[in-house]
Design an enzyme around this catalytic site. Structure first.
Site, PDB file in Angstrom:
ATOM      1  N   ASN A  20       1.192   8.802  -4.740  1.00 42.45           N
ATOM      2  CA  ASN A  20       2.537   9.221  -4.297  1.00 42.45           C
ATOM      3  C   ASN A  20       3.600   8.146  -4.516  1.00 42.45           C
ATOM      4  O   ASN A  20       4.777   8.465  -4.635  1.00 42.45           O
ATOM      5  CB  ASN A  20       2.509   9.672  -2.830  1.00 42.45           C
ATOM      6  CG  ASN A  20       2.106  11.134  -2.716  1.00 42.45           C
ATOM      7  OD1 ASN A  20       2.927  12.033  -2.805  1.00 42.45           O
ATOM      8  ND2 ASN A  20       0.805  11.387  -2.570  1.00 42.45           N
ATOM      9  N   HIS A  68       6.194  12.291   1.145  1.00 43.71           N
ATOM     10  CA  HIS A  68       5.224  13.166   1.800  1.00 43.71           C
ATOM     11  C   HIS A  68       5.846  14.475   2.264  1.00 43.71           C
ATOM     12  O   HIS A  68       5.135  15.438   2.510  1.00 43.71           O
ATOM     13  CB  HIS A  68       4.522  12.416   2.935  1.00 43.71           C
ATOM     14  CG  HIS A  68       3.688  11.274   2.409  1.00 43.71           C
ATOM     15  ND1 HIS A  68       3.598  10.063   3.044  1.00 43.71           N
ATOM     16  CD2 HIS A  68       2.946  11.153   1.284  1.00 43.71           C
ATOM     17  CE1 HIS A  68       2.814   9.254   2.330  1.00 43.71           C
ATOM     18  NE2 HIS A  68       2.403   9.901   1.265  1.00 43.71           N
ATOM     19  N   THR A 101      -4.395   9.187  -0.626  1.00 48.12           N
ATOM     20  CA  THR A 101      -4.879   9.518   0.711  1.00 48.12           C
ATOM     21  C   THR A 101      -5.066  11.027   0.811  1.00 48.12           C
ATOM     22  O   THR A 101      -4.071  11.759   0.747  1.00 48.12           O
ATOM     23  CB  THR A 101      -3.828   9.087   1.775  1.00 48.12           C
ATOM     24  OG1 THR A 101      -3.228   7.849   1.383  1.00 48.12           O
ATOM     25  CG2 THR A 101      -4.444   8.993   3.150  1.00 48.12           C
ATOM     26  N   PRO A 102      -6.307  11.509   0.958  1.00 51.00           N
ATOM     27  CA  PRO A 102      -6.489  12.956   1.134  1.00 51.00           C
ATOM     28  C   PRO A 102      -5.756  13.401   2.405  1.00 51.00           C
ATOM     29  O   PRO A 102      -5.857  12.758   3.443  1.00 51.00           O
ATOM     30  CB  PRO A 102      -8.005  13.104   1.286  1.00 51.00           C
ATOM     31  CG  PRO A 102      -8.580  11.877   0.652  1.00 51.00           C
ATOM     32  CD  PRO A 102      -7.584  10.787   0.924  1.00 51.00           C
ATOM     33  N   LYS A 103      -4.992  14.501   2.276  1.00 51.57           N
ATOM     34  CA  LYS A 103      -4.115  14.921   3.387  1.00 51.57           C
ATOM     35  C   LYS A 103      -4.382  16.335   3.843  1.00 51.57           C
ATOM     36  O   LYS A 103      -4.697  17.203   3.025  1.00 51.57           O
ATOM     37  CB  LYS A 103      -2.653  14.819   2.937  1.00 51.57           C
ATOM     38  CG  LYS A 103      -2.225  13.410   2.625  1.00 51.57           C
ATOM     39  CD  LYS A 103      -0.888  13.366   1.918  1.00 51.57           C
ATOM     40  CE  LYS A 103      -0.574  11.961   1.439  1.00 51.57           C
ATOM     41  NZ  LYS A 103      -1.309  11.566   0.238  1.00 51.57           N
ATOM     42  N   GLU A 230      -1.071  -8.281   4.221  1.00 48.02           N
ATOM     43  CA  GLU A 230       0.305  -7.953   3.819  1.00 48.02           C
ATOM     44  C   GLU A 230       1.289  -8.559   4.807  1.00 48.02           C
ATOM     45  O   GLU A 230       2.452  -8.788   4.496  1.00 48.02           O
ATOM     46  CB  GLU A 230       0.503  -6.440   3.770  1.00 48.02           C
ATOM     47  CG  GLU A 230      -0.070  -5.800   2.531  1.00 48.02           C
ATOM     48  CD  GLU A 230       0.220  -4.325   2.495  1.00 48.02           C
ATOM     49  OE1 GLU A 230       1.215  -3.930   1.905  1.00 48.02           O
ATOM     50  OE2 GLU A 230      -0.567  -3.554   3.086  1.00 48.02           O
TER      51      GLU A 230
HETATM   52  P1  IMP Z   1      -0.701   8.423  -1.391  1.00 41.74           P
HETATM   53  O1  IMP Z   1      -1.918   7.850  -0.753  1.00 41.74           O
HETATM   54  O2  IMP Z   1      -0.951   9.038  -2.728  1.00 41.74           O
HETATM   55  O3  IMP Z   1       0.050   9.365  -0.466  1.00 41.74           O
HETATM   56  O4  IMP Z   1       0.278   7.184  -1.693  1.00 41.74           O
HETATM   57  C1  IMP Z   1       1.234   6.696  -0.775  1.00 41.74           C
HETATM   58  C2  IMP Z   1       0.555   5.966   0.366  1.00 41.74           C
HETATM   59  O5  IMP Z   1      -0.034   4.757  -0.123  1.00 41.74           O
HETATM   60  C3  IMP Z   1       1.510   5.469   1.460  1.00 41.74           C
HETATM   61  O6  IMP Z   1       1.765   6.475   2.403  1.00 41.74           O
HETATM   62  C4  IMP Z   1       0.746   4.302   2.050  1.00 41.74           C
HETATM   63  O7  IMP Z   1      -0.224   4.743   2.963  1.00 41.74           O
HETATM   64  C5  IMP Z   1       0.016   3.744   0.857  1.00 41.74           C
HETATM   65  N1  IMP Z   1       0.761   2.590   0.290  1.00 41.74           N
HETATM   66  C6  IMP Z   1       1.519   2.546  -0.806  1.00 41.74           C
HETATM   67  N2  IMP Z   1       2.034   1.312  -1.005  1.00 41.74           N
HETATM   68  C7  IMP Z   1       1.568   0.566  -0.004  1.00 41.74           C
HETATM   69  C8  IMP Z   1       1.741  -0.814   0.333  1.00 41.74           C
HETATM   70  O8  IMP Z   1       2.447  -1.610  -0.312  1.00 41.74           O
HETATM   71  N3  IMP Z   1       1.094  -1.218   1.464  1.00 41.74           N
HETATM   72  C9  IMP Z   1       0.305  -0.402   2.199  1.00 41.74           C
HETATM   73  N4  IMP Z   1       0.123   0.880   1.894  1.00 41.74           N
HETATM   74  C10 IMP Z   1       0.753   1.363   0.817  1.00 41.74           C
END
Ligand code: IMP
Ligand code: ZN
Length: 366
Positions: A20, A68, A101-103, A230
């Site tokens: 995402n 999201h 992240t599976p949602k 982080e």
């Molecule tokens: P998704 O898992 O495909 O929805 O990608 C977006 C998600 O990746 C975000 O909601 C975060 O949970 C995670 N994410 C993306 N970049 C970072 C970061 O720099 N630090 C921690 N989590 C991150």
């Protein structure tokens, strides 16, 4: 060839990319328009954040929440997956470990399973122009084989891209939800899932919550990569290292003692230069721990993290490393090639990647 262009031409391996966070701005804008027309969001409120280059930290997080809202149905998840793969391939990325992240979203009838099916459908929809591949059996259904694809101008590229998936546990999740993700990863092993990631807002969640799922993954033989340090949190870093992750991401705030452990265990570090600068993890890129790790020959891989969110590409990250830290072409090529050893895919893929780099070396190295 100019170094910037050359960084684009060399084969590259991406190990830390969130689905995402890698969406094209043009797609986000299009999705926001549709939701704006439906009255779900106020388009004018978000449009300037989407189109802006060099977003501030609060704007980055605003965009994350927006992602999201914009990508909650299966069709959109498939679409963004396909586009993200095409964009990485256009950068000459030859191996992509894409994490997501599976949602669950009850309103859209979405479960973690159906979300992942939508991701996999997106991978399958990538333009496969190779006749042999189109006629091949089901083993290629989930992109276990490299896909030849079109570039953004629709021309057929000769480079192929191997794609593997990591399932992310979000730090907002409960233990049960994290366990569900690990079980799902296991179910989807044949569909190209090769490991587990822990990510999400670093100020959220307690480490204890994730231990059962991460240990479960270990027992199942699923490799782990953890977003680590982080923010300053020495206790959590120590606990993370106790679980022996196969890789860690970021590693911005690590104390001397933990660096010793990371270095002696040779844990590969996923380095995301632009992301670290944009999220203000360091004062200046010149102070980045890349320098120390590189000089001490510690395993590391340059990665994008969120190329949409941070307006970057993997080619740009290599260029940034070359121009900031004074690496020459030979050093950059070797850095790109060394990432082969840290992929979670099997030895067969590693061997294929070694061949790709060997051929590229003959063509591109002076
Ligand atoms: P998704 O898992 O495909 O929805 O990608 C977006 C998600 O990746 C975000 O909601 C975060 O949970 C995670 N994410 C993306 N970049 C970072 C970061 O720099 N630090 C921690 N989590 C991150
Ligand atoms: Zn990340």
């Amino acid at each position: 060839m100019e170094i910037r262009e050359w960084c684009h031409e060399i084969p590259k391996i991406e190990l830390h990319a969130h689905l995402n966070g890698s969406i094209r701005d043009s797609t986000l804008l299009e999705l926001a328009k549709v939701l704006g027309e439906k009255g779900v969001i106020v388009f004018e409120d978000v449009a300037h954040v989407i189109t802006k280059n060099g977003r501030s930290l609060p704007e980055c997080f605003k965009l994350f929440d927006l992602y999201h809202i914009l990508t909650t149905d299966h069709g959109t998840v498939s679409r963004i997956t396909k586009e993200v793969v095409e964009d990485f391939a256009a950068e000459n990325v030859v191996y992509l470990e894409l994490r997501t992240t599976p949602k669950k979203n009850e309103a859209k009838g979405m479960t973690k399973q159906s979300y992942m099916k939508a991701v996999i459908d997106g991978l399958r929809a990538v333009d496969t122009v190779d006749v042999a591949l189109a006629n091949s059996d089901s083993s290629t259904d989930y992109c276990l084989e490299p896909l030849p694809i079109n570039d953004t101008q629709g021309r057929i590229r000769r480079n192929k891209i191997y794609i593997r998936l990591l399932l992310s546990i979000d730090r907002r999740e409960t233990t049960a939800s994290a366990m569900e993700t690990v079980d799902l990863a296991m179910e989807l092993k044949d569909a190209g899932v090769v490991g587990i990631d822990l990510s999400g807002n670093p100020v959220v969640g307690e480490w204890q919550t994730f231990i059962p799922a991460l240990k479960h993954a270990k027992q199942l033989g699923l490799p782990l990569t953890l977003h680590c340090a982080e923010i300053p949190n020495q206790k959590e870093v120590q606990a993370m290292l106790d679980i022996h992750p196969e890789r860690i991401g970021h590693a911005c705030f690590i104390e001397e003692e933990e660096w010793r452990r990371i270095k002696s265990a040779k844990i590969p570090v996923e380095i995301c230069l632009t992301s670290n600068v944009r999220t203000e993890r360091l004062h200046s890129i010149d102070d980045h721990h890349f320098v120390d790790l590189y000089n001490s020959k510690h395993p590391l891989a340059l990665c994008t993290d969120d190329c949409g969110l941070f307006s970057t590409t993997l080619s740009n990250e290599y260029y940034l490393a070359a121009s900031t830290f004074g690496l020459d072409k030979g050093q950059i090529f070797q850095l790109a090639r060394s990432a082969i050893e840290f992929v979670f895919a099997d030895n067969e893929v590693k061997e294929a990647l070694r061949n790709i780099f060997e051929a590229a070396e003959r063509k591109l190295m002076p």
